[in-house]
Design a protein around this motif. Sequence first.
Motif, PDB file in Angstrom:
ATOM      1  N   LYS A   1      10.631  25.242  85.244  1.00  0.00           N
ATOM      2  CA  LYS A   1      11.716  24.260  85.264  1.00  0.00           C
ATOM      3  C   LYS A   1      11.243  22.868  84.877  1.00  0.00           C
ATOM      4  O   LYS A   1      12.060  21.978  84.655  1.00  0.00           O
ATOM      5  N   ARG A   2       9.925  22.673  84.810  1.00  0.00           N
ATOM      6  CA  ARG A   2       9.359  21.369  84.449  1.00  0.00           C
ATOM      7  C   ARG A   2       8.183  21.623  83.511  1.00  0.00           C
ATOM      8  O   ARG A   2       7.144  22.124  83.940  1.00  0.00           O
ATOM      9  N   ILE A   3       8.379  21.269  82.253  1.00  0.00           N
ATOM     10  CA  ILE A   3       7.388  21.563  81.212  1.00  0.00           C
ATOM     11  C   ILE A   3       6.783  20.255  80.727  1.00  0.00           C
ATOM     12  O   ILE A   3       7.507  19.338  80.327  1.00  0.00           O
ATOM     13  N   LEU A   4       5.460  20.186  80.757  1.00  0.00           N
ATOM     14  CA  LEU A   4       4.731  19.031  80.244  1.00  0.00           C
ATOM     15  C   LEU A   4       4.073  19.449  78.942  1.00  0.00           C
ATOM     16  O   LEU A   4       3.409  20.493  78.878  1.00  0.00           O
TER      17      LEU A   4
ATOM     18  N   PRO B   1       5.726  16.963  89.234  1.00  0.00           N
ATOM     19  CA  PRO B   1       4.820  18.072  88.988  1.00  0.00           C
ATOM     20  C   PRO B   1       5.388  19.054  87.956  1.00  0.00           C
ATOM     21  O   PRO B   1       6.549  19.451  88.033  1.00  0.00           O
ATOM     22  N   ALA B   2       4.542  19.448  87.020  1.00  0.00           N
ATOM     23  CA  ALA B   2       4.916  20.419  85.987  1.00  0.00           C
ATOM     24  C   ALA B   2       4.749  21.839  86.507  1.00  0.00           C
ATOM     25  O   ALA B   2       3.923  22.097  87.380  1.00  0.00           O
ATOM     26  N   ASP B   3       5.518  22.738  85.932  1.00  0.00           N
ATOM     27  CA  ASP B   3       5.347  24.176  86.191  1.00  0.00           C
ATOM     28  C   ASP B   3       4.518  24.816  85.082  1.00  0.00           C
ATOM     29  O   ASP B   3       3.987  25.911  85.259  1.00  0.00           O
TER      30      ASP B   3
ATOM     31  N   ALA C   1      -6.922  22.674  84.901  1.00  0.00           N
ATOM     32  CA  ALA C   1      -5.524  22.666  85.344  1.00  0.00           C
ATOM     33  C   ALA C   1      -5.272  23.705  86.426  1.00  0.00           C
ATOM     34  O   ALA C   1      -5.819  24.811  86.384  1.00  0.00           O
ATOM     35  N   THR C   2      -4.450  23.341  87.381  1.00  0.00           N
ATOM     36  CA  THR C   2      -4.001  24.291  88.401  1.00  0.00           C
ATOM     37  C   THR C   2      -2.673  24.912  88.002  1.00  0.00           C
ATOM     38  O   THR C   2      -2.185  25.807  88.686  1.00  0.00           O
ATOM     39  N   LYS C   3      -2.089  24.433  86.922  1.00  0.00           N
ATOM     40  CA  LYS C   3      -0.808  24.927  86.409  1.00  0.00           C
ATOM     41  C   LYS C   3      -1.070  25.888  85.262  1.00  0.00           C
ATOM     42  O   LYS C   3      -2.100  25.793  84.586  1.00  0.00           O
ATOM     43  N   PRO C   4      -0.132  26.791  84.974  1.00  0.00           N
ATOM     44  CA  PRO C   4      -0.288  27.645  83.791  1.00  0.00           C
ATOM     45  C   PRO C   4      -0.322  26.779  82.532  1.00  0.00           C
ATOM     46  O   PRO C   4       0.353  25.746  82.445  1.00  0.00           O
ATOM     47  N   VAL C   5      -1.121  27.207  81.552  1.00  0.00           N
ATOM     48  CA  VAL C   5      -1.265  26.471  80.294  1.00  0.00           C
ATOM     49  C   VAL C   5      -0.924  27.405  79.147  1.00  0.00           C
ATOM     50  O   VAL C   5      -1.481  28.505  79.043  1.00  0.00           O
ATOM     51  N   LEU C   6      -0.011  26.960  78.297  1.00  0.00           N
ATOM     52  CA  LEU C   6       0.341  27.684  77.089  1.00  0.00           C
ATOM     53  C   LEU C   6      -0.340  26.990  75.911  1.00  0.00           C
ATOM     54  O   LEU C   6      -0.055  25.829  75.630  1.00  0.00           O
ATOM     55  N   LEU C   7      -1.266  27.702  75.253  1.00  0.00           N
ATOM     56  CA  LEU C   7      -1.971  27.153  74.097  1.00  0.00           C
ATOM     57  C   LEU C   7      -1.231  27.541  72.829  1.00  0.00           C
ATOM     58  O   LEU C   7      -0.924  28.705  72.623  1.00  0.00           O
ATOM     59  N   ILE C   8      -1.000  26.558  71.977  1.00  0.00           N
ATOM     60  CA  ILE C   8      -0.359  26.797  70.693  1.00  0.00           C
ATOM     61  C   ILE C   8      -1.414  26.561  69.622  1.00  0.00           C
ATOM     62  O   ILE C   8      -1.904  25.448  69.461  1.00  0.00           O
ATOM     63  N   ARG C   9      -1.744  27.618  68.901  1.00  0.00           N
ATOM     64  CA  ARG C   9      -2.764  27.527  67.855  1.00  0.00           C
ATOM     65  C   ARG C   9      -2.093  27.103  66.549  1.00  0.00           C
ATOM     66  O   ARG C   9      -1.018  27.580  66.210  1.00  0.00           O
TER      67      ARG C   9
END
Length: 148
Positions: free
Chosen positions: A3-6, A108-110, A138-146
């Motif tokens: 619900k909160r994307i950084l 805080p980001a999700d 990071a303690t939050k999930p991380v989405l890497l975009i290549r």
Amino acid sequence: MFKRILVAVDGSDTAQQALQEAIKLAQELQAKLRIVHAVDVVNLNLGAEFPNPMEISDALSKSGLEILRKAQAVAQQAGIAAETRLIEIDTLGHRIPEMIAADAEAWPADLIVICTHGRRGLSHLLLGSVAEGVVRVATKPVLLIRGK
């Protein structure tokens, strides 16, 4: 779910891809979006013969604000009201990956979305990877975009 994307941007084409992905996720999930850009103004080589180190610092901050303005405009064109934050590192020992992760924690980001330039070999050794650093701390999930 998210619900909160950084999303962290650096002005590169690859960061633009990460921004687009974050916008798409925010639309699909009806999530809030925060766009951040980090500048390290304390670790400039102040021993070098710059005409004025403060001018360099100010230029970095001004450039960062412009990157954020453009990214926010892209989000607004897609119908997403994104907030922005310029992270200025002005304390010795702080690094960009840690500061991005700390901002994600405080907001805080999700989810953190960040680009990876896919450097390998000597360029990776010399330049390192902000994305790799964010993943490590990071303690939050991380989405890497290549990048393409």
